[in-house]
Design an enzyme around this catalytic site. Structure first.
Site, PDB file in Angstrom:
ATOM      1  N   ASP A  90       0.861  -1.177   0.000  1.00  0.00           N
ATOM      2  CA  ASP A  90       0.000   0.000   0.000  1.00  0.00           C
ATOM      3  C   ASP A  90       0.901   1.233   0.000  1.00  0.00           C
ATOM      4  O   ASP A  90       2.077   1.166   0.361  1.00  0.00           O
ATOM      5  CB  ASP A  90      -0.924  -0.026   1.218  1.00  0.00           C
ATOM      6  N   ASP A 125      -3.504   7.344  -3.870  1.00  0.00           N
ATOM      7  CA  ASP A 125      -4.820   7.872  -4.227  1.00  0.00           C
ATOM      8  C   ASP A 125      -5.440   8.590  -3.039  1.00  0.00           C
ATOM      9  O   ASP A 125      -4.921   8.539  -1.927  1.00  0.00           O
ATOM     10  CB  ASP A 125      -5.736   6.740  -4.705  1.00  0.00           C
ATOM     11  N   ALA A 193     -11.523   2.900   0.212  1.00  0.00           N
ATOM     12  CA  ALA A 193     -12.321   3.669   1.174  1.00  0.00           C
ATOM     13  C   ALA A 193     -13.637   2.988   1.536  1.00  0.00           C
ATOM     14  O   ALA A 193     -14.665   3.644   1.711  1.00  0.00           O
ATOM     15  CB  ALA A 193     -12.569   5.082   0.640  1.00  0.00           C
ATOM     16  N   CYS A 276     -14.340 -24.809  16.861  1.00  0.00           N
ATOM     17  CA  CYS A 276     -13.459 -24.882  15.699  1.00  0.00           C
ATOM     18  C   CYS A 276     -12.559 -26.096  15.876  1.00  0.00           C
ATOM     19  O   CYS A 276     -12.321 -26.558  16.995  1.00  0.00           O
ATOM     20  CB  CYS A 276     -12.637 -23.591  15.608  1.00  0.00           C
ATOM     21  N   CYS A 278      -9.438 -26.245  14.139  1.00  0.00           N
ATOM     22  CA  CYS A 278      -8.114 -25.909  13.609  1.00  0.00           C
ATOM     23  C   CYS A 278      -7.042 -26.439  14.566  1.00  0.00           C
ATOM     24  O   CYS A 278      -7.351 -26.862  15.684  1.00  0.00           O
ATOM     25  CB  CYS A 278      -7.990 -24.398  13.418  1.00  0.00           C
ATOM     26  N   CYS A 281      -7.308 -24.871  18.091  1.00  0.00           N
ATOM     27  CA  CYS A 281      -8.502 -25.235  18.860  1.00  0.00           C
ATOM     28  C   CYS A 281      -8.570 -26.729  19.154  1.00  0.00           C
ATOM     29  O   CYS A 281      -9.292 -27.156  20.059  1.00  0.00           O
ATOM     30  CB  CYS A 281      -9.751 -24.779  18.115  1.00  0.00           C
TER      31      CYS A 281
END
Length: 490
Positions: A90, A125, A193, A276, A278, A281
């Site tokens: 960015d 921008d 934005a 969860c 994963c 978890c």
């Protein structure tokens, strides 16, 4: 189609694609974890373990901090972060939106991104926030346009150049900006934005912003929804044609003790169980996670696992032609997301142009399904059915139906169609036995239209007694109407 972006599969407005960059090819849709060069909760080199193929970082932060800047100029961006895959940078527009100014020019930050070897370069921008006066949005858009035109002339290397689409919450400005950028041939198109809209759960307005921007761009252009990092809204955004997301949420939420799921966010202190499976978890209980010395790191890892699991599910749904079913499920996680879903289907005419004509079985998930592109497409094509003689319309087989010249099946939310098409997509849809009001309204409206398009035919409509709807009386004016329980073939 752009040489750097190849579309492999499509469903609704969503697609699976390949984005080619100087440091490798990325499969989209995907999320770019945001890397703060100063604070790295999880090292960039570990990001592939979660499913990340591309990262995003802030070139302005690197530019402003001398020790980071010198390393980046000497070793390159990839050497600085220790990641050999694609990295997007960015430009400082986020800082501009927060602080009102930045200490760098557009040309300076473009040149810096080019020197350090960014794979996707973003110009400086002007991120016009929502709800500003139209004149301000228009004036700032003009400044952005000038900067992007200059950037397009400045960057002529193999690095990809992003052309952010601005325009605040004015759809006409968004579409105008996108159309202008399309002519400049950028490689990636971020929608800028929009974070304030997402933070305020203004998903209906977000949908309008995305739709307007997409209408101005080529359908083959890769689109990045800047600042979108929560998986609960990925399916909706992908269905509209967004290909890239970036997430700082995994780290920011972890710092605040927040636990991400596709249905929303929990505060870890209020969790009794971890919903969860994963690796984090599966290893820890809720109590153990709360007390862990490295709780922030563990939460960050879980948040990344949850984020990329949703991306994989979205891709599979695109493959299976089930993306809109997933969108309708996800949008019931929050009333404001449901507003976004309803707004999405106000753009069904546009969406119908993108949606494949054939795919997997249509599943009716609720009243909003009545507005899906498949239903709209069917309604547009009713004039293709030429009916003459005696015509029977029924919800299921009835005694004596073969005595009629033509047999039509009635199925909400579609309406009436030839019985021979019952097993053909989308009429092989899975729908409730008793349709809701919206579904019945759409089906009866289409049936009335079909009857009116065929004035020479004589219609008999056999329906269920449960079909309580004002349009039933309109059907009765145009056809012989009999409830199934009363049907007796003479």
């Amino acid at each position: 189609m752009s040489a750097i972006f190849e579309i492999l599969d499509k469903d609704a407005g969503g697609r699976i694609g390949r984005l080619r960059t100087p440091h490798g090819t990325v499969e989209t849709p995907t999320v770019m974890p945001v890397i703060n060069p100063n604070i790295q909760l999880i090292p960039p080199k570990e990001m592939r373990n979660f499913g990340a193929e591309i990262l995003i970082t802030n070139s302005y932060i690197i530019y402003r901090k001398e020790e980071l800047k010198s390393v980046a100029l000497e070793k390159g961006l990839h050497g600085l972060l220790g990641f050999d895959g694609p990295i997007m940078t960015d430009s400082g527009s986020f800082q501009l939106s927060v602080y009102g100014s930045v200490e760098v020019t557009n040309e300076e930050i473009l040149g810096f991104q080019q020197k350090i070897g960014s794979d996707i370069i973003v110009p400086l921008d002007i991120p016009t926030p929502p709800d500003v006066h139209y004149r301000r949005a228009e004036e700032e858009l003009a400044i952005t346009a000038e900067r992007l035109e200059a950037a397009r002339k400045f960057i002529q290397s193999e690095q990809l150049l992003a052309g952010p689409v601005q325009g605040s919450t004015y759809p006409e400005l968004r579409e105008k900006a996108a159309s202008h950028l399309k002519d400049l041939n950028f490689e990636v198109y971020p929608l800028g934005a929009v974070v304030p809209l997402m933070e305020a759960y203004r998903y209906a307005e977000l949908v309008d912003v995305i739709a307007a921007s997409k209408k101005g761009l080529s359908p083959a252009s890769p689109v990045h929804l800047f600042g979108a990092g929560h998986p609960m809204m990925f399916a909706l955004a992908v269905a509209m044609g967004c290909d890239l997301f970036d997430s700082a949420a995994y780290a920011l939420y972890a710092k605040d003790g927040r636990y991400i799921t596709v249905n929303g966010t929990y505060h870890v202190e209020k969790l009794n169980y971890l919903p969860c499976s994963c690796p984090v978890c599966s290893k820890y209980t809720a109590e153990e996670l709360k007390k862990a010395d490295n709780r922030e790191e563990l939460l960050g890892k879980h948040n990344l696992y949850a984020t990329f699991a949703e991306i994989r599910l979205i891709k599979q749904c695109i493959k299976d032609g089930k993306l809109l079913e997933l969108v309708e499920q996800r949008c019931r996680a929050h009333p404001k997301l449901l507003d976004g879903l309803k707004k999405l289907y106000t753009h069904s005419s546009w969406l119908e142009q993108l949606d494949p004509a054939t795919k997997g079985t249509f599943f009716y998930c609720g009243p909003e399904s009545s507005s899906r592109p498949e239903i709209l497409r069917f309604g547009k094509r009713l004039d293709r059915f030429s009916l003459q003689g005696s015509v029977i319309i029924r919800t299921g087989s009835v005694k004596g139906e073969k005595d009629y010249d033509q047999i039509l099946t009635f199925k909400a939310p579609f309406g009436a169609f030839p019985v021979e098409m019952e097993e053909v997509y989308p009429f092989n849809a899975e729908v409730p036995k008793f349709p809701d009001y919206e579904s019945l309204n759409t089906a009866l409206s289409n049936t009335l239209k079909l009857i009116d398009l065929n004035p020479e035919a004589e219609f008999t409509f056999i329906c269920e007694e449960e079909f309580k709807h004002p349009l039933i009386e309109e059907i009765r004016k145009r056809a012989k109407l009999v409830y199934r329980k009363d049907w007796k073939k003479e």
